[in-house]
Scaffold this active site. Structure first.
Site, short mmCIF file in Angstrom:
data_model
loop_
_atom_site.label_atom_id
_atom_site.label_comp_id
_atom_site.label_asym_id
_atom_site.label_seq_id
_atom_site.Cartn_x
_atom_site.Cartn_y
_atom_site.Cartn_z
N LYS A 34 26.22 9.79 46.88
CA LYS A 34 26.31 10.53 45.61
C LYS A 34 27.40 9.94 44.71
CE LYS A 34 29.28 13.86 47.97
NZ LYS A 34 29.25 15.13 48.73
N TYR A 254 56.22 5.45 27.42
CA TYR A 254 56.10 6.73 26.70
C TYR A 254 57.00 7.80 27.31
CZ TYR A 254 51.97 4.98 24.25
OH TYR A 254 51.11 4.27 23.45
#
Ligand SMILES: *Cc1c(COP(=O)(O)O)cnc(C)c1O
Length: 360
Positions: A34, A254
């Site tokens: 899956k 950042y």
């Protein structure tokens, strides 16, 4: 040079499938593929998992993609169909289905189909997510047995909620309940996921349903797949695009959330959350550069991340960086980030270049 590449070692996949067969010698193997084979590429994995006896998927689209690429082995929809409109599609493409609820049972009874569908009745043996409650089991069996659209014999499955927690009693209880409910039933049974295959031999039965361990990732805490004799299939790689001097007291990236306490060299690597590397990875998360583990230093950006290479680093622009895989267990990276390796390997974005090795 490609910025970010996931190298998929299909020989390792075959090795892992072989290891599953050693661990569960009396069971057939339903390889769970899956979510694009947990991010590894559905078609490549299916093609190279030729030792599998069947495939397990979550969505009908995944099953149809397998059929379109020439897979003829049985395919099971692990959560069953979501709409009665899917039933003729299951018949046409000989896709097997789970039945876990009254609505699915009703749809099967009402449908008019050209051929019966192979059905796995899913029992809720204790996870309490999907499945028929034990007190309703007999009722479902009777109606499914009586339904002309259901191939006989009926099959039976259940799923573990805590099979990776070896000291909890719940898994043994799930096994006992499942065995007692299906005692005397004719059809084949399936209970074990990867953790079941590895840690709960009583759960192996006629079919095992391994997913993550096929990809060389351990479902068990404190044991990596390498410890267990499996090989990582995915190695996620990038390279240094800058090696920079950062002075003691300077902050990187950042928010300036990492500040160096010494003069050092910081490496900038061309992979970020735009590639699926988690932005939540904290300072200290390991990255492998030239064979040594170096710590993340500063916040992960969209296209880059930064590591502290150390003051004496000789690493150069262009040198390879391994985010996880060969030489750096994805389990260890996941542990630092506070998630599971399943999520890391499944969430790479389409920007990552997929590269395959291994013979069909
Ligand atoms: C995903 C899934 C599996 C495989 O689980 P792993 O932990 O990856 O081995 C098995 N059975 C069902 C029903 C699943 O949804």
């Amino acid at each position: 040079m490609k910025a970010a590449t996931a190298h998929i070692d299909l020989e390792a996949l075959k090795h892992n499938l072989g290891r599953v067969k050693q661990q569960a010698p009396n069971s057939k193997v339903m390889a769970v593929v899956k979510a694009n084979s947990y991010g590894h590429g559905l078609h490549y994995v299916a093609q190279h998992a030729s030792a599998a006896d069947a495939f397990g998927v979550a969505r009908i689209e995944e099953a149809l993609q397998l059929r379109a690429s020439g897979v003829v082995k049985p395919i099971l929809l692990l959560e069953g169909f979501y709409s009665s409109r899917d039933l003729p599609v299951l018949v046409t493409n000989s896709i097997h289905t789970v039945v876990h609820c009254e609505e699915q049972l009703y749809d099967l009874e009402k449908a008019s189909l050209e051929n019966p569908v192979v059905v796995w009745l899913k029992i809720d043996s204790g996870m309490h997510r999907l499945g028929v409650r034990p007190e309703h089991f007999e009722h479902f069996v009777e109606r499914l047995e009586a339904c002309k659209n259901v191939a006989k014999p009926l099959r039976y499955m259940s799923h573990f909620g805590c099979a990776d927690e070896l000291d909890k009693p719940i898994t043994q209880k799930q096994i006992e309940l499942f065995l007692s409910l299906t005692k005397g039933c004719l059809g084949e049974r399936s209970l074990a996921n990867s953790a079941g295959v590895l840690a709960w031999p009583d759960s192996q039965l006629e079919w095992v349903r391994p997913g993550i361990i096929l990809y060389g990732v351990s479902p068990l805490p404190n044991k990596t797949a390498t410890d267990l004799g499996f090989k990582p299939v995915m190695t996620l790689k990038s390279h240094l695009i800058a090696v920079r001097t950062v002075k003691s007291g300077e902050s990187v990236g950042y928010g300036g959330n990492w500040t160096s306490d010494r003069d050092t060299k910081v490496g900038v690597i061309a992979i970020g959350y735009g590639d699926g590397y988690p932005r939540m990875a904290p300072n200290g998360t390991p990255v492998l550069v030239n064979g040594r583990k170096v710590p993340m230093a500063g916040r992960v950006s969209m296209d880059m991340l930064t590591v502290d290479l150390g003051p004496d680093a000789k690493d150069k622009v262009g040198d390879e960086a391994i985010l996880w895989g060969n030489g750096l267990d994805v389990e260890e990276v996941a542990h630092h980030i506070g998630t599971i390796a399943y999520e890391l390997v499944t969430k790479l974005t389409s920007r990552v270049d997929m590269e395959y090795s291994g013979k069909a």
